[in-house]
Design a protein around this motif. Sequence first.
Motif, mmCIF file in Angstrom:
data_model
loop_
_atom_site.group_PDB
_atom_site.id
_atom_site.type_symbol
_atom_site.label_atom_id
_atom_site.label_comp_id
_atom_site.label_asym_id
_atom_site.label_seq_id
_atom_site.Cartn_x
_atom_site.Cartn_y
_atom_site.Cartn_z
ATOM 1 N N SER A 115 3.763 -38.719 45.238
ATOM 2 C CA SER A 115 3.694 -40.130 45.623
ATOM 3 C C SER A 115 2.669 -40.942 44.842
ATOM 4 C CB SER A 115 3.413 -40.266 47.125
ATOM 5 O OG SER A 115 4.389 -39.569 47.879
ATOM 6 N N GLY A 116 2.569 -40.686 43.532
ATOM 7 C CA GLY A 116 1.752 -41.543 42.677
ATOM 8 C C GLY A 116 0.286 -41.186 42.599
ATOM 9 N N GLY B 135 -4.779 -46.180 46.970
ATOM 10 C CA GLY B 135 -5.392 -45.115 46.192
ATOM 11 C C GLY B 135 -4.468 -44.429 45.215
ATOM 12 N N ASN B 136 -3.149 -44.671 45.315
ATOM 13 C CA ASN B 136 -2.165 -44.083 44.404
ATOM 14 C C ASN B 136 -1.452 -45.183 43.629
ATOM 15 O OD1 ASN B 136 -2.884 -41.630 45.475
ATOM 16 N ND2 ASN B 136 -1.032 -41.388 46.696
ATOM 17 N N PHE B 137 -0.609 -44.778 42.690
ATOM 18 C CA PHE B 137 0.211 -45.749 41.965
ATOM 19 C C PHE B 137 1.359 -46.201 42.856
ATOM 20 C CE2 PHE B 137 -2.069 -43.857 38.523
ATOM 21 C CZ PHE B 137 -2.186 -44.867 37.573
ATOM 22 N N PHE C 257 8.388 -39.453 45.037
ATOM 23 C CA PHE C 257 7.670 -38.249 45.463
ATOM 24 C C PHE C 257 7.126 -37.474 44.264
ATOM 25 C CE2 PHE C 257 7.436 -33.806 46.954
ATOM 26 C CZ PHE C 257 6.569 -33.986 48.014
ATOM 27 N N HIS C 258 7.948 -37.305 43.233
ATOM 28 C CA HIS C 258 7.537 -36.585 42.020
ATOM 29 C C HIS C 258 6.801 -37.555 41.100
ATOM 30 C CE1 HIS C 258 8.827 -33.667 38.556
ATOM 31 N NE2 HIS C 258 7.620 -34.194 38.336
ATOM 32 N N THR C 259 5.498 -37.390 40.979
ATOM 33 C CA THR C 259 4.700 -38.245 40.091
ATOM 34 C C THR C 259 4.884 -37.781 38.655
ATOM 35 O OG1 THR C 259 3.070 -38.518 41.855
ATOM 36 C CG2 THR C 259 2.408 -39.157 39.634
ATOM 37 N N ARG C 260 5.400 -38.679 37.821
ATOM 38 C CA ARG C 260 5.682 -38.332 36.423
ATOM 39 C C ARG C 260 4.756 -39.096 35.490
ATOM 40 N NH1 ARG C 260 10.638 -35.597 36.250
ATOM 41 N NH2 ARG C 260 11.950 -35.903 38.096
ATOM 42 N N VAL D 12 2.351 -43.711 33.073
ATOM 43 C CA VAL D 12 2.769 -43.326 34.418
ATOM 44 C C VAL D 12 4.128 -43.956 34.647
ATOM 45 C CG1 VAL D 12 2.274 -43.428 36.884
ATOM 46 C CG2 VAL D 12 0.391 -43.220 35.242
ATOM 47 N N PHE D 13 5.104 -43.155 35.050
ATOM 48 C CA PHE D 13 6.481 -43.631 35.202
ATOM 49 C C PHE D 13 6.790 -43.899 36.667
ATOM 50 C CE2 PHE D 13 6.646 -40.537 31.567
ATOM 51 C CZ PHE D 13 6.612 -41.516 30.579
ATOM 52 N N GLY D 14 7.436 -45.024 36.917
ATOM 53 C CA GLY D 14 7.801 -45.373 38.278
ATOM 54 C C GLY D 14 9.028 -46.261 38.288
ATOM 55 N N GLY D 15 9.929 -46.067 39.256
ATOM 56 C CA GLY D 15 11.164 -46.847 39.264
ATOM 57 C C GLY D 15 11.924 -46.605 37.970
#
Length: 274
Positions: free
Chosen positions: A102-103, A127-129, A134-137, A161-164
């Motif tokens: 979760s980032g 505190g997170n991205f 769930f998998h922080t990449r 940091v990858f998201g969406g």
Amino acid sequence: PTHPDTMVICTDGGPYITYNSLSSFPNSTWKPIFTGLNITQFYDMAVNKYGELVGGTQDNGTQFITLTNKNNVALEISGGDGFDCAISAANNYQVAYSTVYSGSLSRTTDLTTTKKALAAGCVEEGGNFSNVGFHTRIGLVEKVVTAPGVFDEVERSYLFVFGGNGYTISENAHIPSKPTMFTNWENKAGVGTIYGIHSTKDISTVYIHGSSGVAKNTTFHTRDTFTIDKAIPNQPCLVRPNLTWTALSGAPGPIGGLYVHQTNGNYVVATQIG
């Protein structure tokens, strides 16, 4: 039947045993018993030039392994579910990045359990991205200068940091003496959910891959230092780099892994998820 206090339980983090399951219930003590069993699930691994390795594992944290250790014992430098990880050439290849779900992203500067959380600015939430599943990449792109008789020097370092369907980038995450800053989220890669990134040694050619294929960039190495986005004063971010990605045919995705030749950016190996 003759040892009612002994119980073994198998989990997605490996098998565990207790010798006081009944007599000390509900405060039984457990210990792992998977030493020597090649059953740990690794999501990602990274290795430095000295053969030292970090790897993110299911329910067993991020493990640090040195090939000079004759006891085959790993040191857990971060707990929880260990996902993507990376090792920078900074500080003589002792700067490492570890992630949890979760980032959650942290950095150690000496490959130990002493770590610092890195989420900051407009991409941070609790505190997170933000905007991360769930998998922080993550992915690391670096240009390293080598010279005989001295430590390698990091000329440029970009932590993704990858998201969406996009990414955020830091250009100073490898420098502990400076506050880590990231760009605002950018959704322009065109490969769906991003799984990873890899580049040539001089970072003149960069490939990004994900659920919908592969895209290529050949101008990233010409970028100047990112500037602070003054439009977001309370949660400052760096200005989006607006990178131009060219989608490639022949690899429709999902592409789970990719490696580019270190001196010829036209040679690429990609693995497709079945």
